[in-house]
Structures are given as structure tokens and as C-alpha cells.
Scaffold this active site. Sequence first.
Site, PDB file in Angstrom:
ATOM      1  N   ASP A  37      50.752  52.635 -17.219  1.00  0.00           N
ATOM      2  CA  ASP A  37      50.893  53.667 -18.252  1.00  0.00           C
ATOM      3  C   ASP A  37      51.274  52.975 -19.551  1.00  0.00           C
ATOM      4  OD1 ASP A  37      51.433  55.797 -19.877  1.00  0.00           O
ATOM      5  OD2 ASP A  37      53.043  56.636 -18.651  1.00  0.00           O
ATOM      6  N   HIS A  38      50.274  52.571 -20.324  1.00  0.00           N
ATOM      7  CA  HIS A  38      50.486  51.841 -21.567  1.00  0.00           C
ATOM      8  C   HIS A  38      49.797  52.539 -22.733  1.00  0.00           C
ATOM      9  CE1 HIS A  38      51.645  47.475 -20.193  1.00  0.00           C
ATOM     10  NE2 HIS A  38      52.487  48.397 -19.799  1.00  0.00           N
ATOM     11  N   GLY A 107      60.820  50.473 -20.271  1.00  0.00           N
ATOM     12  CA  GLY A 107      59.767  50.316 -21.263  1.00  0.00           C
ATOM     13  C   GLY A 107      59.693  48.962 -21.941  1.00  0.00           C
ATOM     14  N   GLU A 108      58.618  48.822 -22.754  1.00  0.00           N
ATOM     15  CA  GLU A 108      58.398  47.627 -23.572  1.00  0.00           C
ATOM     16  C   GLU A 108      58.101  48.062 -25.004  1.00  0.00           C
ATOM     17  OE1 GLU A 108      55.887  48.140 -21.134  1.00  0.00           O
ATOM     18  OE2 GLU A 108      56.669  46.968 -19.455  1.00  0.00           O
ATOM     19  N   ASN A 111      54.530  49.305 -26.298  1.00  0.00           N
ATOM     20  CA  ASN A 111      54.042  50.668 -26.123  1.00  0.00           C
ATOM     21  C   ASN A 111      54.927  51.720 -26.767  1.00  0.00           C
ATOM     22  OD1 ASN A 111      51.882  49.874 -24.233  1.00  0.00           O
ATOM     23  ND2 ASN A 111      53.620  49.250 -22.980  1.00  0.00           N
ATOM     24  N   GLY A 175      66.599  43.385 -12.645  1.00  0.00           N
ATOM     25  CA  GLY A 175      67.886  42.727 -12.502  1.00  0.00           C
ATOM     26  C   GLY A 175      68.872  43.669 -11.855  1.00  0.00           C
TER      27      GLY A 175
END
Length: 318
Positions: A37-38, A107-108, A111, A175
Site C-alpha cells: 500500500d504505497h 509508515g515511510e 508515501n 524492533g
Amino acid sequence: MPVLGYTLSSEEFGPRALVAQARLAEEIGIEFAMISDHYHPWTERQGESPFVWTVLGGIAQATERLRVGTGVTCPTVRIHPAIVAQAAASTAAAFGGNRFFLGVGSGELLNEHVLGDAWPEPALRIEMLREAIGIIRQLWAGGSVAYHGDYYDVEEARLFTRPEYPPDLLVAATGPTSARVAADLGDGLVGIAPSPGLIETYHAQGGSGPRFGQIHCCYDAEADVARKRALECWPNAGLPGNLMTEIKTTEQFDAVSELVREEHLGHVVVGPDPETYLEAIQKYADAGYDHLWLHQIGPDQETFLRFLEREILPVASA
């Protein structure tokens, strides 16, 4: 042996191709698929990035048994969690049964910057994700929701189209902090590396759901050809994780990818030897993953799926 799935790579393919791939994956016996999903692909060469919810509607109608989940949706910046809740509920209703599940993550920047919102620091992104998951679950439960939190407001929202049962919600973890979120708020965990410590943290926090991991592959009759194709089509696999969340544009990813060499993609499984794929699968299994989805890098998806059908699935199901 973990349950094996398949990657629907929406960075590399448009809607019609993704629907066709999902149908073929089901045909050969794949049990589940994850679709990215981008808003943007990682690099210009990858070249695609369709709206995932439109594609999922097509997949729901083109398949009958395949389970499909987002891998993963960020419900915090670009899309408000109330909208994600509606999209996921409608998609689950379209698939029927328990065939759709929602994967979420923090997220990133690639996007999430597109509306001009500030990109929060990692700790804040996790807190926003926690709040977003709470909103999604409230809306899935039915009734009218009014909520005023630290990051989101919802005013008298109600989902009139809901599936019989809420979809499973999996949380991406890289992490210990996000692994604890997965244990506290998720129905399972999504990871990207065979790190036993991640699963140990998840279990120590009380997590008991399925653990999903992804393996990047590049099948070709010639291993050297596959290795070069992986570098050409998916150089982002050679970048460290902190860069993946902080780079803003495909142009910037292209620039930094010039530094990636074939030796940086040592974790990508390449070539025609089934044993190398089975060894990678076993490595994830030893780390505690019970679901694995394989990502074939590059344009030739059907040859890879037929390789799975012939060489890998019979061993996995034995």
C-alpha cells in the site's frame, strides 16, 4: 514449514496485472498474498503504484479462496484511521469470510509526505499508530463513534457496511517497541527479517498471533542474471532500514541506490536452485515465523509462480 504466500508488488505492476497474479497464485495453491500500500514506488524503474483499495476490489471478485492482506497500510498521516477503518471493512465484506486482513505500520516518508503534513519522529509515529488502531477497532465494532484524542478526532462516525466478523489486524514490527505494539494491539505480527529477538519480544509481551515474514527472491535459470536483475529492479533491498523510512522521493531513492552493489543484496534469494529457497524459508521458521510471503523481483511473475508450484509448494506441504 510455515504457510507460504506471495507478494503482489504494487510498486512494479498495475491493477490488471496484480489481479491476474492473484488469480494465478490461488490456482497453483498459494494460501495467502500480501499487497503493498504505497503512494509511490521506491524507484523510478519500478514504475507503478496503484490505489490499493481499488485493486483489492478486483482481487475479491477474481478469487475464491486466497487470503489477502495489506503489507502494510499506514493509518496515521496520509489517510485518517477512520477512512482506513471504512476501506478495510468494505474490503473484508467484498472478500467474504475471513479472506481479507489488514496489516498496519508506522509508515515511510516516501508515501506519507504527499499532503504536506509534518513527518513525526519515530516515537511519535508509534504513539499515533496506537491511537489509530484504537479508532479502527472502535469503528469495526459498530455503533456511532465520537473520539477526541491526542492526534485524531472522530465526530459521530459509523460504518454501515461491515463484514460479519472484523478482519484480523496485523502490526508491522522492526524492533522491540513495535513488537510490543503488535502484542498489545494486534492479532499478529509482520516482520521483514529473520530476527529471533523480535519474535521473542512479541511473545514475552503476550503476543500469540501469527507471525508473517517476507523473503525477497529473484528466480531465473541463471543465478548471475537473477542477481543483476535484483540490483536493477529492487536496489532498495540493499539500503539500511533507517533510510527506508526517512527518504522523501523516488528521485532520492534512485540517487542513494547508486551506492548499492550486488554484495549488499546477499539476503535476496536468487537463481533456480530450490534448496536455496527452502533454506531461506527454514531460516525464518527457526526465527519463529509461521507465515512467509515470497516477493519475486522483476517482471516475470508467472515463471516464478510455476517454479513454486513445481519445486517449493510440494515440499512445504509434505
